[in-house]
Design a protein around this motif. Structure first.
Motif, PDB file in Angstrom:
ATOM      1  N   TYR A 207       0.840  -1.204   0.000  1.00 52.94           N
ATOM      2  CA  TYR A 207       0.000   0.000   0.000  1.00 52.94           C
ATOM      3  C   TYR A 207       0.872   1.249   0.000  1.00 52.94           C
ATOM      4  O   TYR A 207       0.628   2.195  -0.755  1.00 52.94           O
ATOM      5  CB  TYR A 207      -0.922  -0.009   1.224  1.00 52.94           C
ATOM      6  N   LEU A 208       1.890   1.245   0.834  1.00 52.09           N
ATOM      7  CA  LEU A 208       2.801   2.385   0.894  1.00 52.09           C
ATOM      8  C   LEU A 208       3.491   2.601  -0.455  1.00 52.09           C
ATOM      9  O   LEU A 208       3.531   3.720  -0.985  1.00 52.09           O
ATOM     10  CB  LEU A 208       3.860   2.167   1.982  1.00 52.09           C
ATOM     11  N   TRP A 209       4.030   1.538  -1.009  1.00 47.82           N
ATOM     12  CA  TRP A 209       4.807   1.636  -2.244  1.00 47.82           C
ATOM     13  C   TRP A 209       3.951   2.141  -3.405  1.00 47.82           C
ATOM     14  O   TRP A 209       4.388   2.983  -4.194  1.00 47.82           O
ATOM     15  CB  TRP A 209       5.382   0.261  -2.579  1.00 47.82           C
ATOM     16  N   ASN A 210       2.734   1.636  -3.516  1.00 46.54           N
ATOM     17  CA  ASN A 210       1.896   1.969  -4.662  1.00 46.54           C
ATOM     18  C   ASN A 210       1.101   3.257  -4.480  1.00 46.54           C
ATOM     19  O   ASN A 210       0.406   3.687  -5.402  1.00 46.54           O
ATOM     20  CB  ASN A 210       0.946   0.805  -4.958  1.00 46.54           C
ATOM     21  N   ASN A 211       1.211   3.858  -3.307  1.00 49.44           N
ATOM     22  CA  ASN A 211       0.542   5.140  -3.073  1.00 49.44           C
ATOM     23  C   ASN A 211       1.548   6.249  -2.777  1.00 49.44           C
ATOM     24  O   ASN A 211       1.221   7.241  -2.122  1.00 49.44           O
ATOM     25  CB  ASN A 211      -0.473   5.011  -1.938  1.00 49.44           C
ATOM     26  N   LYS A 212       2.766   6.061  -3.283  1.00 49.86           N
ATOM     27  CA  LYS A 212       3.816   7.074  -3.161  1.00 49.86           C
ATOM     28  C   LYS A 212       4.039   7.463  -1.699  1.00 49.86           C
ATOM     29  O   LYS A 212       3.469   8.441  -1.209  1.00 49.86           O
ATOM     30  CB  LYS A 212       3.473   8.303  -4.007  1.00 49.86           C
ATOM     31  N   ILE A 213       4.843   6.669  -1.034  1.00 54.82           N
ATOM     32  CA  ILE A 213       5.126   6.790   0.405  1.00 54.82           C
ATOM     33  C   ILE A 213       5.182   8.243   0.866  1.00 54.82           C
ATOM     34  O   ILE A 213       5.960   9.037   0.355  1.00 54.82           O
ATOM     35  CB  ILE A 213       6.471   6.116   0.735  1.00 54.82           C
ATOM     36  N   SER A 214       4.321   8.574   1.823  1.00 50.30           N
ATOM     37  CA  SER A 214       4.296   9.923   2.395  1.00 50.30           C
ATOM     38  C   SER A 214       3.692   9.840   3.785  1.00 50.30           C
ATOM     39  O   SER A 214       3.092   8.819   4.169  1.00 50.30           O
ATOM     40  CB  SER A 214       3.468  10.876   1.529  1.00 50.30           C
ATOM     41  N   GLU A 215       3.803  10.908   4.548  1.00 50.83           N
ATOM     42  CA  GLU A 215       3.223  10.922   5.892  1.00 50.83           C
ATOM     43  C   GLU A 215       1.702  10.845   5.837  1.00 50.83           C
ATOM     44  O   GLU A 215       1.078  10.250   6.708  1.00 50.83           O
ATOM     45  CB  GLU A 215       3.668  12.182   6.649  1.00 50.83           C
ATOM     46  N   ASP A 216       1.097  11.455   4.819  1.00 50.28           N
ATOM     47  CA  ASP A 216      -0.362  11.384   4.673  1.00 50.28           C
ATOM     48  C   ASP A 216      -0.815   9.941   4.465  1.00 50.28           C
ATOM     49  O   ASP A 216      -1.805   9.493   5.052  1.00 50.28           O
ATOM     50  CB  ASP A 216      -0.824  12.248   3.487  1.00 50.28           C
ATOM     51  N   VAL A 217      -0.085   9.222   3.621  1.00 53.07           N
ATOM     52  CA  VAL A 217      -0.422   7.820   3.365  1.00 53.07           C
ATOM     53  C   VAL A 217      -0.217   6.991   4.633  1.00 53.07           C
ATOM     54  O   VAL A 217      -1.037   6.124   4.975  1.00 53.07           O
ATOM     55  CB  VAL A 217       0.436   7.258   2.207  1.00 53.07           C
ATOM     56  N   LYS A 218       0.862   7.271   5.358  1.00 52.92           N
ATOM     57  CA  LYS A 218       1.119   6.551   6.613  1.00 52.92           C
ATOM     58  C   LYS A 218       0.019   6.836   7.640  1.00 52.92           C
ATOM     59  O   LYS A 218      -0.401   5.936   8.381  1.00 52.92           O
ATOM     60  CB  LYS A 218       2.487   6.941   7.172  1.00 52.92           C
ATOM     61  N   GLY A 228      -0.212  -2.776  17.377  1.00 53.01           N
ATOM     62  CA  GLY A 228       1.018  -3.550  17.306  1.00 53.01           C
ATOM     63  C   GLY A 228       1.593  -3.608  15.899  1.00 53.01           C
ATOM     64  O   GLY A 228       2.774  -3.919  15.711  1.00 53.01           O
ATOM     65  N   ASP A 229       0.749  -3.324  14.894  1.00 59.22           N
ATOM     66  CA  ASP A 229       1.223  -3.369  13.504  1.00 59.22           C
ATOM     67  C   ASP A 229       1.802  -2.036  13.046  1.00 59.22           C
ATOM     68  O   ASP A 229       2.197  -1.905  11.881  1.00 59.22           O
ATOM     69  CB  ASP A 229       0.074  -3.767  12.567  1.00 59.22           C
ATOM     70  N   GLU A 230       1.864  -1.068  13.949  1.00 56.37           N
ATOM     71  CA  GLU A 230       2.439   0.233  13.580  1.00 56.37           C
ATOM     72  C   GLU A 230       3.898   0.095  13.127  1.00 56.37           C
ATOM     73  O   GLU A 230       4.383   0.882  12.331  1.00 56.37           O
ATOM     74  CB  GLU A 230       2.378   1.209  14.767  1.00 56.37           C
ATOM     75  N   ILE A 231       4.563  -0.908  13.645  1.00 53.78           N
ATOM     76  CA  ILE A 231       5.960  -1.127  13.263  1.00 53.78           C
ATOM     77  C   ILE A 231       6.099  -1.377  11.765  1.00 53.78           C
ATOM     78  O   ILE A 231       7.132  -1.049  11.174  1.00 53.78           O
ATOM     79  CB  ILE A 231       6.582  -2.309  14.045  1.00 53.78           C
ATOM     80  N   PHE A 232       5.061  -1.953  11.146  1.00 54.59           N
ATOM     81  CA  PHE A 232       5.104  -2.213   9.713  1.00 54.59           C
ATOM     82  C   PHE A 232       4.895  -0.928   8.909  1.00 54.59           C
ATOM     83  O   PHE A 232       5.400  -0.795   7.797  1.00 54.59           O
ATOM     84  CB  PHE A 232       4.047  -3.241   9.319  1.00 54.59           C
ATOM     85  N   VAL A 233       4.134   0.010   9.473  1.00 55.96           N
ATOM     86  CA  VAL A 233       3.884   1.285   8.790  1.00 55.96           C
ATOM     87  C   VAL A 233       5.172   2.113   8.738  1.00 55.96           C
ATOM     88  O   VAL A 233       5.490   2.731   7.722  1.00 55.96           O
ATOM     89  CB  VAL A 233       2.772   2.084   9.499  1.00 55.96           C
ATOM     90  N   ASP A 234       5.905   2.110   9.833  1.00 59.56           N
ATOM     91  CA  ASP A 234       7.122   2.928   9.923  1.00 59.56           C
ATOM     92  C   ASP A 234       8.352   2.253   9.320  1.00 59.56           C
ATOM     93  O   ASP A 234       9.388   2.895   9.159  1.00 59.56           O
ATOM     94  CB  ASP A 234       7.416   3.253  11.398  1.00 59.56           C
ATOM     95  N   ARG A 235       8.245   0.984   8.992  1.00 61.12           N
ATOM     96  CA  ARG A 235       9.385   0.233   8.475  1.00 61.12           C
ATOM     97  C   ARG A 235       9.942   0.902   7.218  1.00 61.12           C
ATOM     98  O   ARG A 235       9.189   1.191   6.278  1.00 61.12           O
ATOM     99  CB  ARG A 235       8.951  -1.198   8.143  1.00 61.12           C
ATOM    100  N   PRO A 236      11.251   1.204   7.175  1.00 56.84           N
ATOM    101  CA  PRO A 236      11.820   1.888   6.014  1.00 56.84           C
ATOM    102  C   PRO A 236      11.793   1.019   4.764  1.00 56.84           C
ATOM    103  O   PRO A 236      12.006  -0.194   4.827  1.00 56.84           O
ATOM    104  CB  PRO A 236      13.258   2.198   6.444  1.00 56.84           C
TER     105      PRO A 236
END
Length: 285
Positions: A207-218, A228-236
């Protein structure tokens, strides 16, 4: 989205097996155990030569259902350099339901027999962006995960479940690749409700990759992820424009935010092994 690491690993195995079989040619072995050079024996092709062959090969036909199995086999061994060519050919058949249905049937016959081929087919279905393909990917990602089977020695995870998690992860990547807002909602549903953390993590990354990684997308993702899955959102995620130094800086900041993910020291690893051997299984991330 088209991933070729599986293809090259599969190709490497073929090369190695070819060389081994060549070395074990019965005509070069004397009954007494002495090796006798054979005039017919010749070394197998080097990997670089195989790459040149794959690079020069003509793409097989891909316009009807009867072409699908041959095309999948060819794509499985095609080098990364032909990615754009394959993607373009798939886009030309995006409206061809016969192609989509044949790919789906090939997947169903390969799922439990040829894991690598099944992964390739899911990639092709995602690239196809066909309505029937999207329906199938959506349905497949929600199929029940096996609970019974052969457990892996170290983790205890059932192999059949693990294999299906990997395939469902590939399916959700295909959905995210459509970059359609309606289908994006299906991806978000996977992110919030899927029982597998493996599939949820891959859905978040896709989802991040295909929606152009940004803070809004996060921030959108943070409203959908499980606790607990927040770690996946912030993962570089390293992009093609990111240098190794920039990525390492992001990774360091990530591990600073989530210190529990920092790899243990060798001493701690040994302690964990002793606890495991005594039946005290540490929690699995």
């Amino acid at each position: 989205m088209f991933h070729y690491s599986v293809f090259f690993s599969r190709l490497s195995i073929i090369v190695i097996c070819t060389l081994i079989l060549s070395a074990c040619n019965p005509s070069s072995i004397d009954p007494g155990g002495n090796n006798i050079p054979s005039a017919k024996q010749s070394p197998g092709p080097l990997p670089s030569k195989l790459y040149e062959v794959r690079q020069a090969e003509k793409m097989p036909a891909f316009s009807s259902s009867k072409d699908v199995r041959t095309f999948v086999s060819w794509a499985s061994q095609a080098p990364v350099s032909r990615r754009s060519e394959i993607r373009k050919r798939l886009s030309e058949e995006a409206a061809n339901n016969n192609i989509a249905e044949a790919l789906i049937e090939d997947f169903k016959s390969s799922e439990l027999k040829d894991h690598s081929r099944a992964l390739v087919i899911l990639s092709l279905l995602g690239e196809l962006k066909n309505e029937e393909a999207i329906k199938f990917l959506t349905s497949y990602v929600w199929e029940p995960l096996p609970e019974k089977g052969i457990p892996m020695e170290e983790s205890g995870i059932v192999i059949e479940r693990y294999n299906k998690e990997i395939l469902q992860s590939k399916a959700v990547v295909g959905l995210a690749y459509s970059r359609d807002q309606t289908i994006n909602q299906r991806v978000l549903e996977v992110i919030s409700k899927h029982p597998s953390n493996v599939v949820r993590a891959e859905a978040i990354a896709a989802y991040l990759w295909n929606n152009k990684i940004s803070e809004d997308v996060k921030n959108t993702l943070r409203q959908s992820v499980r606790r607990g899955d927040e770690i996946f959102v912030d993962r570089p995620i390293r992009t093609s424009s990111m240098s190794a130094t920039e990525f390492n800086e992001e990774l360091a900041a990530y591990l600073n935010k989530y210190p529990e993910l920092t790899p243990p020291t060798p001493q701690k690893r040994e302690q964990s092994k002793e606890e495991h051997d005594h039946g005290k299984h540490p929690p699995r991330f």
